[in-house]
Design a protein around this motif. Structure first.
Motif, mmCIF file in Angstrom:
data_model
loop_
_atom_site.group_PDB
_atom_site.id
_atom_site.type_symbol
_atom_site.label_atom_id
_atom_site.label_comp_id
_atom_site.label_asym_id
_atom_site.label_seq_id
_atom_site.Cartn_x
_atom_site.Cartn_y
_atom_site.Cartn_z
ATOM 1 N N VAL A 1 15.426 16.806 2.574
ATOM 2 C CA VAL A 1 15.601 15.358 2.765
ATOM 3 C C VAL A 1 15.178 14.557 1.525
ATOM 4 C CG1 VAL A 1 15.360 15.453 5.290
ATOM 5 C CG2 VAL A 1 13.312 15.116 3.865
ATOM 6 N N ALA A 2 14.728 15.269 0.478
ATOM 7 C CA ALA A 2 14.176 14.573 -0.698
ATOM 8 C C ALA A 2 15.187 13.598 -1.325
ATOM 9 C CB ALA A 2 13.723 15.600 -1.742
ATOM 10 N N ASP A 3 16.475 13.939 -1.252
ATOM 11 C CA ASP A 3 17.487 13.056 -1.856
ATOM 12 C C ASP A 3 17.608 11.720 -1.134
ATOM 13 O OD1 ASP A 3 18.002 14.966 -3.669
ATOM 14 O OD2 ASP A 3 19.910 15.636 -2.814
ATOM 15 N N LYS A 4 17.132 11.676 0.114
ATOM 16 C CA LYS A 4 17.233 10.424 0.870
ATOM 17 C C LYS A 4 16.036 9.505 0.613
ATOM 18 C CE LYS A 4 18.888 12.896 4.988
ATOM 19 N NZ LYS A 4 18.687 13.009 6.443
ATOM 20 N N ILE A 5 14.967 10.074 -0.004
ATOM 21 C CA ILE A 5 13.710 9.327 -0.096
ATOM 22 C C ILE A 5 13.454 8.793 -1.500
ATOM 23 C CG2 ILE A 5 11.201 9.461 0.219
ATOM 24 C CD1 ILE A 5 11.653 11.560 2.393
ATOM 25 N N ASP A 6 13.213 7.492 -1.564
ATOM 26 C CA ASP A 6 12.909 6.798 -2.822
ATOM 27 C C ASP A 6 11.451 6.333 -2.713
ATOM 28 O OD1 ASP A 6 12.632 4.981 -4.868
ATOM 29 O OD2 ASP A 6 14.316 3.699 -4.268
ATOM 30 N N LEU A 7 10.535 7.094 -3.367
ATOM 31 C CA LEU A 7 9.102 6.796 -3.275
ATOM 32 C C LEU A 7 8.696 5.849 -4.393
ATOM 33 C CD1 LEU A 7 6.194 7.375 -2.211
ATOM 34 C CD2 LEU A 7 6.206 9.413 -3.678
ATOM 35 N N ARG A 8 8.069 4.740 -4.020
ATOM 36 C CA ARG A 8 7.641 3.751 -5.020
ATOM 37 C C ARG A 8 6.126 3.589 -4.947
ATOM 38 N NH1 ARG A 8 12.610 -0.648 -4.100
ATOM 39 N NH2 ARG A 8 14.247 0.929 -4.321
ATOM 40 N N ILE A 9 5.471 4.004 -6.030
ATOM 41 C CA ILE A 9 4.009 3.965 -6.076
ATOM 42 C C ILE A 9 3.541 2.592 -6.583
ATOM 43 C CG2 ILE A 9 1.930 5.001 -7.101
ATOM 44 C CD1 ILE A 9 3.347 6.895 -5.151
ATOM 45 N N GLY A 10 2.598 2.011 -5.843
ATOM 46 C CA GLY A 10 2.049 0.709 -6.245
ATOM 47 C C GLY A 10 1.588 -0.037 -5.015
ATOM 48 N N ASP A 11 0.994 -1.190 -5.233
ATOM 49 C CA ASP A 11 0.550 -1.985 -4.089
ATOM 50 C C ASP A 11 1.773 -2.432 -3.282
ATOM 51 O OD1 ASP A 11 -1.794 -3.661 -2.853
ATOM 52 O OD2 ASP A 11 -0.034 -4.946 -2.962
ATOM 53 N N ALA A 12 1.768 -2.126 -1.985
ATOM 54 C CA ALA A 12 2.968 -2.342 -1.171
ATOM 55 C C ALA A 12 3.292 -3.819 -0.951
ATOM 56 C CB ALA A 12 2.826 -1.621 0.166
ATOM 57 N N HIS A 13 2.287 -4.685 -1.108
ATOM 58 C CA HIS A 13 2.599 -6.118 -0.955
ATOM 59 C C HIS A 13 3.530 -6.552 -2.085
ATOM 60 C CE1 HIS A 13 -0.291 -6.688 2.289
ATOM 61 N NE2 HIS A 13 -1.034 -5.813 1.636
ATOM 62 N N GLU A 14 3.261 -6.015 -3.289
ATOM 63 C CA GLU A 14 4.126 -6.341 -4.433
ATOM 64 C C GLU A 14 5.455 -5.595 -4.348
ATOM 65 O OE1 GLU A 14 1.797 -5.601 -7.971
ATOM 66 O OE2 GLU A 14 0.166 -6.791 -7.087
ATOM 67 N N SER A 15 5.405 -4.304 -3.975
ATOM 68 C CA SER A 15 6.657 -3.526 -3.876
ATOM 69 C C SER A 15 7.570 -4.097 -2.795
ATOM 70 C CB SER A 15 6.359 -2.063 -3.546
ATOM 71 O OG SER A 15 5.409 -1.527 -4.408
ATOM 72 N N ALA A 16 6.993 -4.543 -1.678
ATOM 73 C CA ALA A 16 7.810 -5.072 -0.570
ATOM 74 C C ALA A 16 8.543 -6.335 -1.014
ATOM 75 C CB ALA A 16 6.936 -5.359 0.649
ATOM 76 N N ALA A 17 7.874 -7.127 -1.850
ATOM 77 C CA ALA A 17 8.502 -8.376 -2.320
ATOM 78 C C ALA A 17 9.730 -8.089 -3.177
ATOM 79 C CB ALA A 17 7.484 -9.201 -3.104
ATOM 80 N N LYS A 18 9.790 -6.876 -3.748
ATOM 81 C CA LYS A 18 10.918 -6.525 -4.629
ATOM 82 C C LYS A 18 12.048 -5.815 -3.887
ATOM 83 C CE LYS A 18 7.846 -6.024 -8.569
ATOM 84 N NZ LYS A 18 6.865 -5.046 -9.003
ATOM 85 N N LEU A 19 11.878 -5.560 -2.581
ATOM 86 C CA LEU A 19 12.920 -4.844 -1.829
ATOM 87 C C LEU A 19 14.186 -5.688 -1.764
ATOM 88 C CD1 LEU A 19 10.869 -3.454 1.214
ATOM 89 C CD2 LEU A 19 11.809 -2.113 -0.699
ATOM 90 N N GLU A 20 15.309 -5.051 -2.004
ATOM 91 C CA GLU A 20 16.569 -5.792 -1.960
ATOM 92 C C GLU A 20 17.460 -5.279 -0.847
ATOM 93 O OE1 GLU A 20 18.208 -5.577 -5.877
ATOM 94 O OE2 GLU A 20 16.851 -7.141 -6.611
ATOM 95 N N GLY A 21 18.312 -6.143 -0.331
ATOM 96 C CA GLY A 21 19.271 -5.743 0.701
ATOM 97 C C GLY A 21 18.663 -5.716 2.081
#
Ligand SMILES: C[S@@+](CC[C@H](N)C(=O)[O-])C[C@H]1O[C@@H](n2cnc3c(N)ncnc32)[C@H](O)[C@@H]1O
Length: 215
Positions: A110-130
């Motif tokens: 399932v690794a191809d389906k997963i996009d792991l983003r390391i960092g504070d999730a409050h900041e990463s969540a603000a960058k989520l698109e779509g």
């Protein structure tokens, strides 16, 4: 009012044994996480994992986001519910813990389906698109209200959000003081119960799992 069954450890074992079983890969992941010691308490429970896979399939999710990945157990469950071209974006601060998950995602295919983003999730969540069909939140508890506010606009109508540990070991009721008083959970539960954009059901599974449907 109907009666509510008390889930003892024995009854919980029965529920897990009669629900979706963990396969060898998921069991190995749980075993490796348990070997880490006390932090393994953070693991999502096996019945929650079965529910995550089932709900992902039920809503026909193609795009999902997870906040709080740890060693990748819940991400494995969600990604297995996604179609082959589905996508799960995982947000976590820890490279060390999530690198354990990566090995099992590879092993499970399932690794191809997963996009792991390391960092504070409050900041990463603000960058989520779509737009997303499903969100699972299981990171630091004082952050839940911010995660909810960031995610609700990004979830499609009839999509779902799930928040773990919302009953705080039952301490959301009764008299508690100091660190035992889960003020963050009580405020979060009250905040979303009053929100007219969503329907809210708190499930007595694990440490309390809140299921939120976007209207
Ligand atoms: C309870 S564990 C997640 C358990 C996981 N869902 C599972 O299936 O076992 C919480 C995770 O949230 C992460 N976390 C805590 N605060 C965070 C933050 N501000 N941003 C991103 N990740 C955070 C921790 O690194 C940890 O891996």
């Amino acid at each position: 009012m109907g009666s509510q069954v008390l889930v003892t450890d024995e009854l919980h074992e029965y529920m897990v044994a009669h629900g979706m079983p963990l396969d060898e890969i998921a069991s190995d992941l749980v075993a490796e996480t348990n070997a880490l010691g006390g932090v393994s308490e953070m693991l999502t429970t096996p019945d929650q994992a079965g529910l995550l896979t089932t709900l992902t399939r039920l809503v026909g999710a193609r795009r999902a986001v997870e906040i709080g990945t740890f060693t990748g157990f819940s991400a494995l469950a969600i990604s297995r519910g996604l179609p082959a071209d589905g996508e799960l974006i995982c947000l976590d601060v820890s490279d060390e813990w999530t690198s354990i998950g990566r090995r099992y995602w590879e092993r499970a295919g399932v690794a191809d389906k997963i996009d792991l983003r390391i960092g504070d999730a409050h900041e990463s969540a603000a960058k989520l698109e779509g737009e997303f069909d499903l969100a699972f939140v299981d990171a630091e508890k004082p952050g839940y209200t911010d995660y909810f506010e960031q995610l609700v606009p990004k979830i499609r109508p009839n999509g779902i959000l799930l928040f773990d540990n919302t009953l705080a070991g039952g301490r959301v009721v009764g008299e508690h003081t100091g660190e035992d008083d889960p003020v963050d959970r009580k405020e979060f539960n009250a905040h979303i119960a009053a929100d007219e954009r969503v329907d809210v059901v708190i499930l007595g599974i694990g440490d309390g799992l809140t299921l939120v449907r976007k209207r």
